[in-house]
Design an enzyme around this catalytic site. Structure first.
Site, short mmCIF file in Angstrom:
data_model
loop_
_atom_site.label_atom_id
_atom_site.label_comp_id
_atom_site.label_asym_id
_atom_site.label_seq_id
_atom_site.Cartn_x
_atom_site.Cartn_y
_atom_site.Cartn_z
N ASP A 74 -3.19 -0.48 11.58
CA ASP A 74 -3.46 0.83 10.97
C ASP A 74 -4.84 1.31 11.44
OD1 ASP A 74 -2.92 3.11 9.51
OD2 ASP A 74 -3.43 2.24 7.57
N GLY A 108 -7.15 4.01 6.59
CA GLY A 108 -6.83 3.17 7.73
C GLY A 108 -7.76 1.98 7.76
N ASN A 114 0.83 -1.20 0.00
CA ASN A 114 0.00 0.00 0.00
C ASN A 114 0.87 1.25 0.00
OD1 ASN A 114 -1.85 -2.06 2.00
ND2 ASN A 114 -2.80 -1.17 0.20
N ALA A 115 0.56 2.18 -0.90
CA ALA A 115 1.25 3.49 -0.98
C ALA A 115 2.74 3.33 -1.23
CB ALA A 115 0.98 4.33 0.27
N ARG A 148 10.15 -5.46 -15.08
CA ARG A 148 11.38 -4.75 -15.41
C ARG A 148 11.81 -3.74 -14.35
NH1 ARG A 148 8.47 -5.45 -20.05
NH2 ARG A 148 9.49 -6.71 -21.65
N ASP A 187 -6.77 -7.25 6.60
CA ASP A 187 -8.19 -7.01 6.86
C ASP A 187 -9.08 -7.47 5.71
OD1 ASP A 187 -7.52 -5.10 5.00
OD2 ASP A 187 -8.38 -3.40 6.09
#
Length: 378
Positions: free
Chosen positions: A273, A308, A218-219, A226, A247
């Site tokens: 989170d 979150g 995530n993020a 490649r 989750d």
């Protein structure tokens, strides 16, 4: 008072014991022995009624709980409310987490954690500053208007707690290897996340002192054929840890299973989170002036951005077993021993002589029955 916990199935952190007792005095486990050979001096006996006694769970990413969000009110009372909410779901150690905010708010959060540790608020181990030193390209639900570059004033702030542990999440491509090294040398646990760093930039950051990664997949830049991206660098590296949010929404269970098989043993850590919804009656809340809604346990903005989670640590363990298919022993370690290792907590994460008596009693459905933090029962 010296207390013996008897008649339970005890997971020490690497093995299950039956017909054994855990002896607690003060904050610590002072002995482990066969149940029919209790040491002299035991003044109290607690019957665990055949249930599972496991190490207390440690959450390195707790934004809120019990209706409270650290950003809204960075105070000891907020931290206390968060801890009480999460303790009901297996968490006996946590790092209150501040989402990207003004540095004046960061300073207040650090002061609040320092005071909470001084007041011995149960479970508080330090602080996690998730930002504001992040990349707008991978901002997620963070407010990019709060983002900053790490300068000397920021360095002084990030190293100012002096008690407990400080974990920071940064975009490593937006600072220098020298700054990362200085932070790590000062005792700060440096994690990378909310980052557009490519594979080579991530490798450079690892060499400089980054030791963990915030919510894998995530993020961050993805793993492709490649360009291995940050994800590829994480899975390849044998020494760093990474947090995962199990989750059912943040990452597909099959993706998590493959990642767990690829990552070095002992290096994948369960996190929640968690937001204010955990342990709260009203599951919806405001974040930066925007309504966050909870539907079927999924927290999103009006445009569908994940904000979150509504996850607790025992649910994370259960999901790791039932959704991902990971062995129970490993799932428990991912929520106890591995985060303790990641944060350098030497006497937490296992049930062993000399360790702090932070443990939980659960049933076969992953429901908490009893909880101890530093020898004190809930």
């Amino acid at each position: 008072m010296t207390t013996a916990l008897v008649n339970g199935s005890i997971f020490t952190g690497n093995a299950w014991l039956s017909n054994h007792a855990v002896i607690i005095s003060g904050e610590k486990i002072i002995a482990m022995c066969e149940s029919n050979n209790l040491p002299a001096g035991v003044t109290n006996t607690i019957d665990l009624q055949g249930q599972r006694l496991i190490p207390g769970l440690i959450d390195t990413q707790v934004n809120g709980g019990g209706g409270a969000l650290l950003n809204d009110a960075p105070t000891v009372e907020t931290i206390r409310i968060m801890g009480e909410a999460h303790r009901k779901f297996g968490t006996t150690g946590f790092y209150p987490t501040l989402i990207s905010d003004d540095l004046s708010v960061v300073a207040k959060a650090i002061d609040a954690v320092r005071q909470a540790i001084a007041e011995k608020v149960p479970g508080v181990l330090g602080i996690h500053l998730e930002g504001p030193f992040l990349n707008p390209e991978r901002k997620g639900v963070h407010d990019a208007s709060k983002f900053k570059i790490i300068d000397e004033a920021a360095f002084e702030l990030l190293t100012s707690l002096k008690v407990g542990k400080t974990l920071i999440t940064i975009a490593p491509e937006l600072t220098t290897p020298d700054m990362i090294k200085r932070l790590a040398d000062a005792g700060v646990i440096v994690a990378a996340g909310h980052s557009a760093a490519n594979y080579e930039q991530t490798k450079t950051a690892l060499a400089a002192g980054v030791s963990s990664f915030t919510h894998l997949f995530n993020a961050m830049t993805p793993f492709t054929s490649r360009e291995p991206g940050m994800v590829g660098a994480i899975l390849e590296d044998k020494n760093s840890w990474c947090g995962i949010i199990v989750d059912g929404y943040h990452v597909h269970p099959a993706t998590l299973k493959v990642a767990h098989q690829a990552k070095a043993a002992g290096k994948m850590v369960l996190v929640t989170d968690a937001m204010p919804s955990v342990g709260a009656v009203n599951k919806n809340f405001m974040l930066g002036g925007e309504l966050i809604q909870c539907k079927d346990g999924k927290l999103t903005t009006a445009t569908g951005t994940l904000a979150g989670s509504d996850l607790d640590m025992l649910a994370a363990v259960k999901n790791t077993v039932e959704l991902v298919g990971i062995d129970l022993n490993e799932a428990i370690q991912m929520a106890s021993q591995y985060p303790a290792d990641m944060m350098g907590e030497k006497n937490l994460g296992a049930i062993k002589v000399g360790y702090k008596a932070s443990m939980i009693l659960i049933d076969e459905n992953f429901q908490q029955l009893r909880s101890w933090i530093d020898g004190s029962e809930l």
